[in-house]
Design a protein around this motif. Structure first.
Motif, PDB file in Angstrom:
ATOM      1  N   TYR A   1       0.645  -1.041  -0.199  1.00  0.00           N
ATOM      2  CA  TYR A   1       0.080  -0.044   0.040  1.00  0.00           C
ATOM      3  C   TYR A   1       0.856   1.304   0.245  1.00  0.00           C
ATOM      4  O   TYR A   1       0.640   2.473  -0.684  1.00  0.00           O
ATOM      5  CB  TYR A   1      -0.866  -0.167   1.313  1.00  0.00           C
ATOM      6  CG  TYR A   1      -1.838   1.129   1.379  1.00  0.00           C
ATOM      7  CD1 TYR A   1      -2.853   1.210   0.607  1.00  0.00           C
ATOM      8  CD2 TYR A   1      -1.446   1.857   2.301  1.00  0.00           C
ATOM      9  CE1 TYR A   1      -3.783   2.596   0.778  1.00  0.00           C
ATOM     10  CE2 TYR A   1      -2.215   3.236   2.538  1.00  0.00           C
ATOM     11  CZ  TYR A   1      -3.654   3.349   1.798  1.00  0.00           C
ATOM     12  OH  TYR A   1      -4.340   4.414   2.067  1.00  0.00           O
ATOM     13  N   LEU A   2       2.028   1.261   0.894  1.00  0.00           N
ATOM     14  CA  LEU A   2       2.925   2.156   0.784  1.00  0.00           C
ATOM     15  C   LEU A   2       3.905   2.541  -0.249  1.00  0.00           C
ATOM     16  O   LEU A   2       4.566   3.411  -0.367  1.00  0.00           O
ATOM     17  CB  LEU A   2       3.816   2.110   2.125  1.00  0.00           C
ATOM     18  CG  LEU A   2       3.115   2.353   3.353  1.00  0.00           C
ATOM     19  CD1 LEU A   2       4.003   1.996   4.710  1.00  0.00           C
ATOM     20  CD2 LEU A   2       2.244   3.555   3.625  1.00  0.00           C
TER      21      LEU A   2
ATOM     22  N   ILE B   1       4.240   3.791  -3.097  1.00  0.00           N
ATOM     23  CA  ILE B   1       3.975   4.803  -4.128  1.00  0.00           C
ATOM     24  C   ILE B   1       4.988   5.992  -4.144  1.00  0.00           C
ATOM     25  O   ILE B   1       4.575   7.004  -4.447  1.00  0.00           O
ATOM     26  CB  ILE B   1       2.471   5.371  -3.842  1.00  0.00           C
ATOM     27  CG1 ILE B   1       2.605   5.891  -2.509  1.00  0.00           C
ATOM     28  CG2 ILE B   1       1.336   4.144  -4.252  1.00  0.00           C
ATOM     29  CD1 ILE B   1       1.336   6.939  -2.373  1.00  0.00           C
ATOM     30  N   ASN B   2       6.069   5.847  -3.965  1.00  0.00           N
ATOM     31  CA  ASN B   2       7.153   6.945  -3.548  1.00  0.00           C
ATOM     32  C   ASN B   2       7.811   7.026  -4.857  1.00  0.00           C
ATOM     33  O   ASN B   2       9.002   7.230  -4.768  1.00  0.00           O
ATOM     34  CB  ASN B   2       8.082   6.571  -2.525  1.00  0.00           C
ATOM     35  CG  ASN B   2       8.549   7.925  -1.907  1.00  0.00           C
ATOM     36  OD1 ASN B   2       8.020   8.836  -2.203  1.00  0.00           O
ATOM     37  ND2 ASN B   2       9.778   7.791  -1.295  1.00  0.00           N
TER      38      ASN B   2
ATOM     39  N   PHE C   1      -5.037   4.904   8.581  1.00  0.00           N
ATOM     40  CA  PHE C   1      -4.293   5.177   7.342  1.00  0.00           C
ATOM     41  C   PHE C   1      -4.814   6.686   6.626  1.00  0.00           C
ATOM     42  O   PHE C   1      -5.666   7.308   7.126  1.00  0.00           O
ATOM     43  CB  PHE C   1      -4.953   4.172   6.104  1.00  0.00           C
ATOM     44  CG  PHE C   1      -6.283   4.378   5.637  1.00  0.00           C
ATOM     45  CD1 PHE C   1      -7.360   4.109   6.350  1.00  0.00           C
ATOM     46  CD2 PHE C   1      -6.361   5.005   4.485  1.00  0.00           C
ATOM     47  CE1 PHE C   1      -8.599   4.152   5.794  1.00  0.00           C
ATOM     48  CE2 PHE C   1      -7.755   5.358   3.956  1.00  0.00           C
ATOM     49  CZ  PHE C   1      -8.675   4.962   4.671  1.00  0.00           C
ATOM     50  N   ASN C   2      -3.739   7.043   5.914  1.00  0.00           N
ATOM     51  CA  ASN C   2      -3.902   8.464   5.311  1.00  0.00           C
ATOM     52  C   ASN C   2      -3.544   8.333   4.083  1.00  0.00           C
ATOM     53  O   ASN C   2      -2.115   7.882   3.892  1.00  0.00           O
ATOM     54  CB  ASN C   2      -3.223   9.427   6.245  1.00  0.00           C
ATOM     55  CG  ASN C   2      -3.167  10.719   5.792  1.00  0.00           C
ATOM     56  OD1 ASN C   2      -4.204  11.438   5.883  1.00  0.00           O
ATOM     57  ND2 ASN C   2      -2.095  11.497   5.358  1.00  0.00           N
ATOM     58  N   ASP C   3      -4.257   9.083   3.166  1.00  0.00           N
ATOM     59  CA  ASP C   3      -3.838   8.868   1.579  1.00  0.00           C
ATOM     60  C   ASP C   3      -3.913  10.308   0.939  1.00  0.00           C
ATOM     61  O   ASP C   3      -4.900  10.849   0.963  1.00  0.00           O
ATOM     62  CB  ASP C   3      -4.697   7.724   0.895  1.00  0.00           C
ATOM     63  CG  ASP C   3      -4.322   7.991  -0.690  1.00  0.00           C
ATOM     64  OD1 ASP C   3      -3.368   8.258  -0.890  1.00  0.00           O
ATOM     65  OD2 ASP C   3      -5.079   7.187  -1.225  1.00  0.00           O
TER      66      ASP C   3
ATOM     67  N   TYR D   1       1.099  10.674  -1.162  1.00  0.00           N
ATOM     68  CA  TYR D   1       2.094  10.010  -0.020  1.00  0.00           C
ATOM     69  C   TYR D   1       0.865   9.315   0.694  1.00  0.00           C
ATOM     70  O   TYR D   1      -0.176   9.705   0.788  1.00  0.00           O
ATOM     71  CB  TYR D   1       2.908  10.681   0.498  1.00  0.00           C
ATOM     72  CG  TYR D   1       2.405  12.050   1.310  1.00  0.00           C
ATOM     73  CD1 TYR D   1       2.544  13.255   0.619  1.00  0.00           C
ATOM     74  CD2 TYR D   1       1.774  11.847   2.569  1.00  0.00           C
ATOM     75  CE1 TYR D   1       1.933  14.258   1.289  1.00  0.00           C
ATOM     76  CE2 TYR D   1       1.263  12.949   3.107  1.00  0.00           C
ATOM     77  CZ  TYR D   1       1.365  14.460   2.272  1.00  0.00           C
ATOM     78  OH  TYR D   1       0.838  15.483   2.972  1.00  0.00           O
ATOM     79  N   ARG D   2       1.074   8.089   1.461  1.00  0.00           N
ATOM     80  CA  ARG D   2       0.456   7.515   2.327  1.00  0.00           C
ATOM     81  C   ARG D   2       0.990   7.266   3.751  1.00  0.00           C
ATOM     82  O   ARG D   2       2.483   6.989   3.674  1.00  0.00           O
ATOM     83  CB  ARG D   2       0.043   6.240   1.651  1.00  0.00           C
ATOM     84  CG  ARG D   2      -0.759   6.384   0.380  1.00  0.00           C
ATOM     85  CD  ARG D   2      -1.189   5.079  -0.205  1.00  0.00           C
ATOM     86  NE  ARG D   2      -1.824   5.132  -1.465  1.00  0.00           N
ATOM     87  CZ  ARG D   2      -2.078   4.194  -2.355  1.00  0.00           C
ATOM     88  NH1 ARG D   2      -1.365   3.149  -2.126  1.00  0.00           N
ATOM     89  NH2 ARG D   2      -2.863   4.424  -3.238  1.00  0.00           N
ATOM     90  N   THR D   3       0.499   7.052   4.491  1.00  0.00           N
ATOM     91  CA  THR D   3       0.923   6.563   5.734  1.00  0.00           C
ATOM     92  C   THR D   3      -0.064   5.624   6.336  1.00  0.00           C
ATOM     93  O   THR D   3      -1.298   5.618   6.181  1.00  0.00           O
ATOM     94  CB  THR D   3       1.091   7.814   6.894  1.00  0.00           C
ATOM     95  OG1 THR D   3      -0.173   8.442   7.128  1.00  0.00           O
ATOM     96  CG2 THR D   3       2.024   8.594   6.297  1.00  0.00           C
TER      97      THR D   3
END
Lengths: 549, 1034
Positions: free
Chosen positions: A25-26, A28-29, B534-536, B574-576
């Protein structure tokens, strides 16, 4: 709810996190607007463009030292270069440094790697050729530079290596370029290299790239005239490589532009504004008396005072911008009303009306249309046939082969006339081509040595100065340095007095540029100190190629 | 439309009244049993029914009830009370304070309510009404001075100006220091456009200002602000909350009688403080008039020359109108609140406006006895017309505008720029031309939606799920007219006007799931919280730039020459993810221990080319204790005046993810040069980047005395932030210009204190005071690899000075070159001119912009139906760099240049080789600046314009309110309450700063780190504003 249950849940949740789901999920950098991995084919066009951009920007200040061009401003920031000085804490004069390490830098490395790894040998060859050229330019400008340690990942400070090592590497890379240029790629890149986003210099003609590399070698050996081995060894190398190199003006290494917008036009043209930054800035690009005198009888005789359109040298009005006189003579062509003026270096000329080399602003227009090789559409010269002929002539003359030298010398002058005809007429209203009759007249004039016995080193070097005027600033500076600004070799060079020189020069002329300020003076001061780079007169320290040993 | 709306409203009310005709309207007042003061917000409920209402600002209520029915009065902090309705007469009630007042509930992260007693830190709460009363457009502007440790640093006083929202000082040298803004459990978008990265122009973040997006929020929708400062408090928000968080709880509908609230406010603003310019000397040099020069070193104006008051002519009175209309009501099972705001601000600078429409619908439904759902939907539309700042912005143009020319004469009959000195290419813009012809505008459409589920499967277990969506679309335009100085290009390469437009779409999608369980065993109690979030974030900006406008007055990209077009698409994504666990263990209500742990995952730590070795996860713990010592009998017996006392201590570690996206991998840039293609970005990818780590230790005390009339709260903290993520320039030998690297340690220490006092309270009169004290010292202990200086190039607005950090200096240092001095510190002067020299071009810390301390003082008075409050805000100490004055001084327009005809000898020694000897040559060379203009230009140093130890005392807000007595409004049948109010914003500024306003920023908040905070360059201060308005409740 028991404590251990909490821990169980926490443990399970944590475990879930570390497993694939969340990490995926992460992932995407990466920037979706731009590719992350770029093929050699797409790296080449900006590399070639930057060759012209980097050299033009530094040429503007190199020309102040070589007296190709200067400013009409009396401000310190403009004059200090004409005084062989440098501005403190400034990146001016550091663009070739930036070009080699950043603009070409890893782009070039990646292109070469892709070329070698994926059997795109044309790109590997062109890459090595450009790399060799860039490092030779950089060391000729700065002396010791970052070499083996360049691009070491994770390193913040870099060791310098002096010119002999850089020159050796340049030859090594040049030979690699030649090797790859002869290898056959399994897939043909000819169409791509010949296309708009291809090879902007030779359109993929690998034979010409080989000539380019040989030319580079000839120039390198040509710098070593003060070395004891020159007459015995290096001069022969110069001749050999000059002969292997570019055979006529059609083979000159030049960069082309579509010139639709500023960024896509010759950096020395009107749109880019480098040669005429703005009306308020008067620092750059006015011709000096040094070149004007060479074109008006000063090579062997006395330069004309108050020159007008007619000159002994047919190149004079074709290369230099005319200043329109106030009185227009009715019935006569416009061109006859032009007078030719130039600035005297280091004075912050009061002649603010002297136009830039792009030409005077036509009546009613806001900007000049461009002149000689200073137009948006002109091809940008990197290396020329006539230049190499003069290098050859110089080597042969020093070696004692006057007849051979004379042959190369006359070929060089004639070839530069041809250079004008081929590359100097891209303006929308170009000057007429130089006719054979005009060439012959000049060749028979007192400005040209009439036989081998009469040929002096000054004849060769001053003709080379004229031929390189307006584009090969660094090579011209190499020539001036080799002869220690000798007034008998460069007769029209304005000899600055000790008082006119930059204060911290201690009365000495400049021999190198300081490395780029924001790159080196911030991070690399220990290394600079090792070479004396922190001394105020570092710029006057002679580079290795100038020295006898 | 308005008429129809009114009849609809009246219709609803009439229907409601008819249905209750058999009942009577019971009225009354609810007061505090101790001091007799009215209690607003008390819930009055008809027992065993769903009918309820709340008391007004004056403690009044009105409810329909039958005689014999019982009314229940309840209010947080007071004991509930019942009263029976009689056949006639009012029902007045006096509520007793609850002895267990410490059981106040504080909303912390993810809507988790915690007993105040259990918190191991302080979380100050500000009432929404207190901020809304100031009538400011942005809520953060109204928070300044009301919370210890909170500092709001606005760019300037223009409508729509951006502001840094900083808690406990600047911690990150280059990263984002803004507090996280959380609304109803959901972090919202408070980003500011970064021109350099996101726009095709790639300009530095200084000539234009872009609002930080928290400006969109209507302050009237907010019930409370809870400020979580230390990393312990925000451990639950993880990386995003590492700079603290402002937790906003919005207003919800209340069960009971439906009500309609309307209030309005009309404000007039006037700018009353800006530096004067000299009008004695004309343009020129060495006393010789030069009409072309923009330097004012010429001769004195010829007596009789008409001089214009151009500065006075330029500024105008601003005007704002604001309307709020709210409908709310509902039953026990379902409540709703629909609030609407329209505000329209016209600034004091011509052509600056800020307009906003906000509509927010909130409903709360009890779906079953186990599940409660709150849904909010907020639409906001704003329009901001701005002006340029910086070197060619209106203010510096105004200061260098020759007073012998009339500023109003900026355009001739044919629409051409009126020129005085040069051509359109060479002459700076008349400031009125600048604000009228160089357009800047941003239009934003934003939707905030969130749903909050509360699931209570068992009495001891609560599960909360929140989903939030925040979508903002901004279209902006920035144009330079074809005849403007910046838009015309040069005579040799005319550009014929320039337009930049952009469309930015921001989307944040986030959610959280938390479960909290309570357990009690004898004297021990425990709460366990587990959660995951989660944060997108995704923001896409398309910008277009074109030149050579066909019609110079038509501002659209279509109106530009196609061959000049350039475009850029920039996507920031970005995502966390995060998981956290917390255990709150208590012994009675005496001692609490809170243990927290969190794991964060950040996409910014993923290496795009090496998935396997990427380490996006990082974990950190926190521990805190609260000791409510007054629960011990000893204190109860021996110190009866001490109502409550608590000691807290906490230690926490927080990680902060990299502040820039895509910084681990190598990035390319599309070439616009011949042949196109790609080249590597100047920024090196750093696969070894790790999170910035902060370690915070904090102790505090909280005491309540004399029936809670006096409260004292003190905190001391020590925050050490390691592995700072900085972006230094590198040696080009690495192939890049800049790289994001870990390096540097910053230490912040501070004391925060809040004292609240009920100085006087009785039935008719009360006086309450709150003081907020903040002291923060930030120092850079080290920088990566002995880097001597790290600067923010965007802040380099004025020659030779910039925002930078140096090891050993303050985090808010200002860095500049210095005059040469000898070993004894004497000024070194040129033996030729007698003027100072600056041969050393290195940058040194020459000032510290960090204030020594700040103090906010809120006073609230109530006398019968009048109430009044005012907020004093003191900034004490710290330096401000007056770059505007630097510019004016160099140009000869500063008042300080008026003594130019006076000869002077600069104190110092000559740089003649003897300067470091025992007997240096004292300077005796006399200089008359009038004849030596270099005195003002080449021989000036930024040190001279650092204004030191700046003190600024502001009366930020003053509000007066009057509520009409019931007797007066009873004739107006449908009106429950009616009040009028007046507010003055930025009423008084007393300061030793000579420029406009020490609260200033040379950059927008698009710049990270400290940015241009405390650098005054071409900005104006805050105008004084007078508001008048009324509020009515139906």
């Amino acid at each position: 709810m028991k404590m251990h249950n909490i821990y169980k849940i926490a443990a399970v949740m944590s475990a879930l996190f570390v497993t694939t789901g969340c990490k995926k999920y992460l992932d995407i950098n990466s920037n979706p607007s731009i590719p992350q991995e770029v093929r050699a084919e797409l790296l080449l066009p900006p590399i070639i463009y930057q060759m012209s951009n980097g050299t033009t920007q530094d040429n503007r200040v190199i020309w102040k030292i070589t007296q190709n061009m200067g400013g009409v401003s009396a401000l310190d920031a403009s004059l200090l270069w004409e005084k062989h000085g440098f501005p403190p804490a400034s990146d001016v004069g550091g663009v070739i440094w930036r070009m080699t390490y950043v603009d070409l830098g890893l782009n070039l490395e990646n292109m070469i790697n892709d070329g070698v790894k994926n059997e795109k040998y044309e790109y590997a060859a062109i890459g090595y050729a450009i790399k060799a050229w860039a490092y030779q330019m950089t060391t000729d400008l700065h002396g010791p530079i970052i070499l083996d340690e360049a691009f070491t990942v994770g390193q913040l400070r870099f060791k310098y290596q002096d010119q002999p090592e850089v020159y050796a590497k340049v030859r090594e890379w040049g030979n690699l370029a030649i090797k790859y240029s002869k290898m056959q790629s399994p897939v043909s890149y000819a169409t791509t290299l010949a296309g708009v986003s291809g090879d902007g210099i030779y359109r993929g003609d690998m034979a010409k790239w080989r000539k380019f590399v040989y030319g580079l070698f000839a120039l390198q050996y040509g710098h070593l005239v003060n070395k004891p081995q020159f007459k015995t060894a290096y001069a022969d190398s110069v001749v050999k490589y000059a002969d292997l190199s570019i055979a006529n003006e059609a083979e000159d290494a030049t960069i082309g532009y579509t010139s639709s917008v500023a960024a896509d036009s010759n950096p020395m043209g009107v749109q880019m504004g480098l040669m005429i930054p703005s009306t308020a800035t008067t620092y750059y690009s006015r011709p000096t008396t040094t070149i004007l005198s060479l074109l008006t009888g000063g090579v062997r005789g006395t330069a004309a005072t108050a020159p007008v359109f007619t000159s002994v040298d047919p190149r004079m009005y074709r290369m230099l911008p005319g200043t329109p006189t106030i009185v227009k003579v009715p019935g006569l062509p416009d061109i006859n009303t032009l007078s030719y003026q130039a600035i005297t270096p280091n004075l912050g000329s009061t002649s603010a009306g002297i136009p830039t080399v792009l030409g005077a602003v036509p009546t009613g227009a806001a900007a000049p249309i461009g002149h000689y090789i200073f137009t948006d559409r002109s091809r940008y010269p990197i290396m020329t046939y006539n230049q190499l002929q003069f290098v050859k002539a110089e080597a042969l003359l020093l070696k004692g082969d006057a007849a051979g030298a004379y042959d190369a010398y006359t070929k060089g002058i004639r070839a530069h006339m041809d250079f004008f005809n081929q590359y100097g007429r891209a303006s929308t209203t170009p000057d007429p081509a130089i006719s054979a009759a005009e060439v012959n007249t000049y060749m028979a004039s007192s400005e040209v040595a009439q036989n081998a016995g009469d040929l002096k080193i000054a004849d060769v070097m001053q003709q080379k100065y004229i031929a390189q005027w307006g584009w090969a600033g660094l090579e011209t500076w190499c020539d001036l340095r080799k002869y220690h600004y000798d007034a008998t070799v460069f007769r029209t060079y304005y000899q600055l007095t000790a008082g006119e020189l930059f204060a911290s020069n201690n009365g000495k002329f400049a021999y190198r540029f300081r490395p780029r300020y924001n790159s080196e003076y911030v991070w690399n001061s220990d290394e600079l100190a090792k070479w004396g780079g922190l001394n105020a007169d570092y710029m006057t320290k002679e580079t290795w190629f100038v020295l006898p040993n | 439309m308005q008429k129809q709306l009114l009849s609809l409203i009246l219709g609803i009310i009439l229907l409601a009244t008819q249905a209750m005709a058999q009942q009577r309207a019971v009225t009354g007042t609810v007061t505090d049993a101790v001091d007799g003061g009215p209690l607003p917000g008390v819930t009055v409920k008809l027992k065993s029914t769903t009918t309820a209402t709340v008391t007004t600002g004056l403690g009044r209520y009105s409810i329909n009830a039958k005689p014999g029915q019982v009314l229940v009065f309840s209010f947080v902090g007071y004991k509930p009370q019942e009263a029976t309705v009689a056949a006639s007469g009012a029902v007045d009630v006096k509520l007793q304070t609850d002895a267990t007042a410490l059981n106040d509930v504080v909303v912390t992260a993810y809507g988790i309510s915690r007993d105040k007693a259990s918190l191991g830190y302080h979380a100050p709460v500000v009432k929404g009404s207190e901020v809304a009363e100031t009538q400011r457009n942005d809520f953060f502007g109204g928070l300044q001075g009301r919370v210890p440790g909170l500092s709001i640093n606005s760019t300037n006083g223009n409508p729509g100006a951006s502001a840094q929202i900083v808690l406990r000082g600047f911690v990150s040298i280059s990263g984002d220091n803004n507090a996280l803004i959380v609304m109803d459990g959901v972090p919202i978008n408070n980003t500011t456009l970064n021109q350099t990265r996101e726009l095709v122009s790639g300009a530095a973040n200084r000539d234009q200002d872009y609002s930080n997006r928290a400006i969109d929020i209507n302050p009237n929708d907010i019930e409370t602000y809870t400020v979580l400062k230390g990393p312990e408090a925000t451990a639950l928000y993880g990386s995003a909350g590492a700079s603290g968080a402002i937790i906003i709880t919005t207003k919800k509908g209340k069960a009971g009688q439906a009500s309609i609230n309307y209030n309005n406010s009309f404000r007039v603003e006037h700018l009353n403080k800006f530096p004067k310019q000299q009008t004695m000397y004309n343009s020129g040099s060495v006393g010789v008039y030069d009409p072309v020069s923009t330097f004012f070193n010429g001769p004195a104006f010829v007596p009789g020359t008409q001089l214009y008051d151009n500065i006075g002519e330029f500024f105008q009175n601003g005007f704002t109108q604001k309307h709020n209309l709210t409908f709310d009501g509902g039953s026990e099972k379902f409540t709703y609140r629909w609030s609407n705001e329209y505000s329209d601000t016209r600034g004091t600078i011509p052509n600056t406006t800020y307009k906003r429409f906000s509509s927010r619908l909130t409903s709360t439904a009890e779906i079953s006895s186990l599940l409660k759902m709150t849904t909010t939907f907020n639409y906001i539309n704003s329009n901001n017309d701005k002006v340029n700042k910086g070197p060619n912005g209106f203010l510096l143009s105004l200061y260098r505008f020759n007073p012998s020319f009339d500023i109003n004469n900026y355009e001739d009959a044919k629409g051409n720029r009126v020129l005085h000195t040069s051509s359109i290419f060479g002459e700076y813009d008349n400031p009125l031309w600048e604000v009228n012809k160089n357009k800047n505008n941003d239009k934003t459409n934003r939707i905030l939606a969130n749903t909050n589920f509360d699931f209570t499967p068992a009495k001891w277990l609560k599960v909360n799920a929140i989903l939030g969506l925040d979508v903002a679309s901004t279209s902006g335009l920035s144009a330079y007219h074809a005849q403007s100085y910046r838009g015309s290009g040069s005579a040799s390469a005319p550009t014929g006007g320039r337009i930049l437009t952009y469309d930015r779409l921001d989307r944040i999608f986030n959610g959280s799931l938390t479960a909290s369980a309570k357990q009690k065993a004898g004297d021990f109690n425990a709460t366990y919280i587990l959660g995951a979030t989660f944060n997108d974030f995704n923001s896409s900006t398309n910008s277009q730039q074109g030149q050579n406008m066909y019609d110079p007055n038509f501002y659209n990209i279509n109106n530009t020459l196609p061959t000049t077009h350039r475009v850029l698409n920039y996507i920031n994504r970005y995502r966390t993810v995060g998981a956290f666990a917390q255990a709150i263990l208590g012994y009675k209500s005496l001692l609490y221990l809170t243990l927290s742990g969190r794991i964060d995952g950040a996409s910014k730590l993923m290496n795009p080319t090496n998935y396997e070795d990427s380490k996006p996860f990082f974990a950190y713990p926190a521990i805190s204790t609260a000791f409510n010592f007054t629960e011990l009998n000893f204190f109860k017996e021996h110190l009866p005046f001490l109502n409550s006392g608590k000691l807290t201590a906490s230690y926490a570690i927080t990680g902060k993810e990299p502040w820039r996206e895509y910084s681990l991998g190598t990035n390319y840039v599309g070439a616009t040069t011949t042949g196109g293609g790609y080249y590597l970005s100047n920024y090196a990818g750093n696969p070894n980047l790790k999170p910035e780590k902060s370690k915070n230790f904090e102790v505090g005390a909280e005491l309540q005395f004399f029936n809670n009339r006096l409260g004292v709260q003190v905190d001391y903290y020590r925050l050490r932030s390691e592995d700072q993520i900085i972006n230094p320039r590198l040696s080009y030998g690495g192939g890049f210009v800049l790289e994001l690297i870990n390096g540097g340690t910053v230490l912040n220490r501070g004391i925060e204190s809040q004292i609240t006092g009920g100085i006087f309270r009785n039935k008719n009169f009360s006086w309450d005071v709150t003081s907020n004290f903040t002291l923060n010292r930030g120092v850079v202990l080290s920088l990566a690899d002995e880097l001597p200086e790290l600067y923010e190039s965007d802040s380099w607005v004025s020659p030779a000075a910039r925002s930078a950090v140096h090891p050993g200096a303050s985090t808010a240092a200002i860095s500049g070159t210095r005059f040469d001095r000898n070993n004894k510190g004497d000024l070194l002067l040129s033996p030729l001119t007698g003027l100072p020299t600056t041969s050393d071009t290195r940058y040194y810390p020459i000032g510290d912009r960090n204030p020594k301390f700040t103090l906010g003082l809120v006073n609230k008075f109530r006398y019968k139906n009048f109430n009044m409050s005012f907020l004093w805000d003191l900034r004490y100490g710290g330096d401000v760099y007056n770059a505007t004055e630097y510019e004016s001084y160099g140009r000869g327009t500063s008042l300080k240049t008026l003594d130019r005809e006076t000869p002077r000898v600069i104190t110092g020694v000559l740089k003649d080789g003897l300067e470091n000897s025992a007997n240096p040559t004292r300077n005796t060379i006399s200089v008359t600046p009038y004849y030596t203009p270099a005195y003002y230009t080449t021989n000036i140093s930024p040190e001279m314009f650092i204004e030191r130890n700046i003190k600024a005392l502001r009366l930020r807000d003053v509000s007066f309110g009057y509520d009409f007595p019931k007797s007066t409004i009873s004739r107006l049948k449908y009106i429950q309450s009616l009040g009028v109010f007046a507010t003055i914003t930025d009423a008084v500024l007393i300061t030793n700063y000579t420029g406009s306003d020490p609260e200033t920023n040379a950059n927008s908040t698009g710049v990270g780190g400290i940015g241009g905070y405390g650098i005054d360059y071409g900005n104006v201060g805050k105008p004084i504003g007078f508001n008048l308005g009324l509020r009515v409740r139906l």
